[in-house]
Design an enzyme around this catalytic site. Sequence first.
Site, mmCIF file in Angstrom:
data_model
loop_
_atom_site.group_PDB
_atom_site.id
_atom_site.type_symbol
_atom_site.label_atom_id
_atom_site.label_comp_id
_atom_site.label_asym_id
_atom_site.label_seq_id
_atom_site.Cartn_x
_atom_site.Cartn_y
_atom_site.Cartn_z
ATOM 1 N N ARG A 36 0.825 -1.216 0.000
ATOM 2 C CA ARG A 36 0.000 0.000 0.000
ATOM 3 C C ARG A 36 0.860 1.267 0.000
ATOM 4 N NH1 ARG A 36 -3.949 -1.050 4.888
ATOM 5 N NH2 ARG A 36 -1.995 -1.919 5.668
ATOM 6 N N ASN A 71 -6.289 -2.584 1.646
ATOM 7 C CA ASN A 71 -6.300 -4.044 1.743
ATOM 8 C C ASN A 71 -7.746 -4.516 1.816
ATOM 9 O OD1 ASN A 71 -3.550 -4.389 1.778
ATOM 10 N ND2 ASN A 71 -3.397 -4.638 4.002
#
Length: 756
Positions: free
Chosen positions: A20, A38
Site C-alpha cells: 500500500r 487491503n
Amino acid sequence: MRCAAVHIHITGIVQGVGFRPFVYNLAGRYGVTGWVANDASGVDIAAEAAGDRLTAFITALQDQAPPLAVIESVAVRPGAPQGYTGFAIRASADGAAKTALVSPDVATCASCRRELLDPEDRRYRYPFINCTDCGPRYTIIEDIPYDRRATTMRRFAMCPACQAEYDNPANRRFHAQPNACPVCGPQYRLLDREGQPAAPAAQDVFAAAGRLIATGAILAIKGIGGYHLAVNAFDGAAVERLRRRKVREDKPFAVMAGSLAAIKARCRVSAADERLLVSAARPIVLLPKAAGYDLAEMIAPGNPYVGCMLPYAPAHTLLLAAGDLWVMTSGNVSDEPIAHEDADAAARLKGIADYFLVHNRDIYCQADDSVVRTVLDQPYFLRRSRGYVPAPVRLGRALPPLLAVGGELKNTFCLTRGQQAFMSAHAGDLANVPTYQAYMAAILHWQKLLNVAPRVVAHDLHPDYLSTKYAATLALPSVAVQHHHAHIAAVMAEHRLTGPVIGVAFDGTGYGPDGTLWGGEFLVADLTGYRRLGHLACLPLPGGAKAIKEPWRLAVWLLQALYGPQFVELPLPFVHRLPSGWPLVLAAAGQGLNTPLSSGAGRLFDAAAALLGIRQSINYEGQAAVELELAARGAAGRVLPYDVSKAGELRILDFKPVFAELCQAMIKGLPIQQLAADFHTTLAAATCELVAAISRTTGIKAVALSGGVFQNLTLLTQVIGMLAQYELTVYLHRQTPPNDGGLALGQAVIAGERSR
C-alpha cells in the site's frame, strides 16, 4: 487532457510487504488520484489520471513492486471518474471471501540492520526493529486482512514517534504493521531457570547473554517462530552437555554464525549456497566442512557436512559478534514440537537450559527453521518451514477446496484453494502427543486464515497413521492415496506435470495395497492413478518396527538366506559382534512371527550399513543410511552383480547378490569405504536399468524422483548422471522436500483430480 478511471484488484503476497505505501508513493509520482486499501483477498485500488499516466501507473505496479511482493494477478476494469483530489490509503475492508496471501517471516533488511547498530538512531540495539521490507509476518498473524489489530502486536500501542512514521508516506515504516520502538514495543528479559531476573533491568541483556554463552551456559532464546537452545559452538563440553539434556545422541546440530565470513572460513560455500544463506528466508543450509573447520566435534559427529544459517531476527544480530558461531537448535526435547508459548517453554526446557532470554510478544504460529541444500545449483528442501511458509505452491490448474493430512513422520498438511496449494510448516512425528495436538490446532487455524472449507479430505492408505485416523473424524468424503503415488504426484505438482511419468519412489516404508510394506517403487503415474511396473524384491523385517531401529536384524537374516546356518563361520566382524538374542530373532522370522515383508530401499541401506560394521542400531531416523553414505565419500564405486526378474510386466530387482558380493569383498579385506561406494553405484545403476527398460516399453521420457532415500546426495547425483545417457528428462523436488514432508502435496493433487 481527459481523465480516465479504473478499478484495480491485485492478488498474491501483497499484504505485509509494503504494497500500500508503494502504491501511494507511485500514485504521487505519476499524478494519480484515488485510493488503495487491503481487502480480504488482496489489494484494491481506485485510480484516476490522464490515460497515458494511468497506463504507465498500471505497468509500474507490476514492474516496480516491493521486493517481498509476489503478484499473482492484476485485474483492471474501467470505472467512472469520481473527481478525487488526492490519493489516500483507506482502512482495510473485511469481506466474506478472505483469500489474501500471508507473507512468510522475513529476515532483517539492510536498512534496519544499519539502524540497529547505529548509536545515534532511536532504535539502537532495539531487538524488534522492522519495516515494510522485513520482520515477522506469518508467526504473528491471527487473521486477515493484515492489520496490526489482527496480529500479536495489537497489545502494543504505538508511541507518537512511531505513529508519525506509520502515517508518513515518505517513511520506510509507512503502514508497517509491527512498527515499534524501545518506548512502546515489546522487550526482552534475561531469566534464570526459575524464572527470576538474571540481569539488572538497566543492563544490556544481549551482552549479558553473550557472556553466559562464553562461560559454557545453555541459553533458551525466544525468537520469531519458537524457542532455540544455544551454546558456544567452539565449546565441546557445552555441546555434549546440550546433547545429554536434550536427549539427542548423534543427530547433527545446526549453527548460527555472526557473519558470512565466519561460515566461509570453515565451510565450502558455493554461489548457490551463498544465495540461500543471505536470502530473506535465511534457512539452514547444509554445507561441506572445509580445512579450516574448528567447531566442536559433537556438533556434527563424523559428518563432513554442517548446517549453517545467518541471523534473521534483530536479536540474533545483537547476540552474535561477526566471529561468533553458536549451536542454534530447536527448543525441545528430541521428537517433541518446538516450544513457542512461554509457560510451555519454561516447563519443558527447564531441565535443559540454564538461562532464558525471553520477550513479551506472543508467537501465534510456531515455525521451525527451514533446512535446504543445493543440488545442481538449485534449492533442494529437507524441511520447508520458517521463511517459506505459508507461500503457496502454484498448481497447473484449479482444484476444489480440500485438506490433505499428510503422513506420520515429518508431517505437514496441505490445503488447496483454486490453483494454490498451501503446505503447512513442519510438524514432525504425529506419534508424539503434543505434536499431534498442535497439528490438529494448526489445521483449524489454517482453514480460518486461508478461508478454505474443505469439501474432501485426502489421506494415506495406512490405516494406523494418526493422520489417517484424524481424517476419519472429519465429516467429509475421503480419498485414500497410496504413499508412493503421492510422492511422485508431489514432484509432478511442483512442475505442473499431468503425466504420465516414470516415478521412482525410494523410502523406508509405505503401506502397499497388497499388504506388504512398499518403499522401492517404479511406477508409471499420472495425477489420478498409477501402475507398479517394478520394485525392489521384498525382504522380511524380523521383529517388525524393531528391524528399522536395529538394522542388524535384517542383516543377519540376509546372511542366513545367503549361506544357511554356516554363516556363523564367516570371518566377518559383523558375525562376531551379533547380539546374544540373534538365534531367537531368526527362529521367529522363520515362523513368520512379526516379520512383515518390505520392498523399502531404506532397508537395503540399513542392511548394508550393518553388514559393513557401520551401524547396528540407530538413534534417529535414517541414521544408518546417512552413515553409509558418509563412509562412501571419496571412493569411486563399482557395479556389483544384481538380479532382475520379470513377472508379467513387473520387474523385480533383487539385491541379495550384492550383499553376497559385499561379504566376499570384506573377507578379502577390501576397505569399507570402497564397499560403501560400490553399494551406492550398484543401486544407482540398477535403478537406471529399470527406468530405461520401462521407458522403452512405455515410450515415456519423463522421470520423477522422490522419497526420503533421495536425500542421499551420492545416490541422487549418480542416478541423475546415469539417466542422462538415456535422453530422459529428470524432475526433482524444488519447492517441497522429497521425504514425507512433501507427501501432503501429492495427496492433495491426486484427491483433487479424482474428485472432479
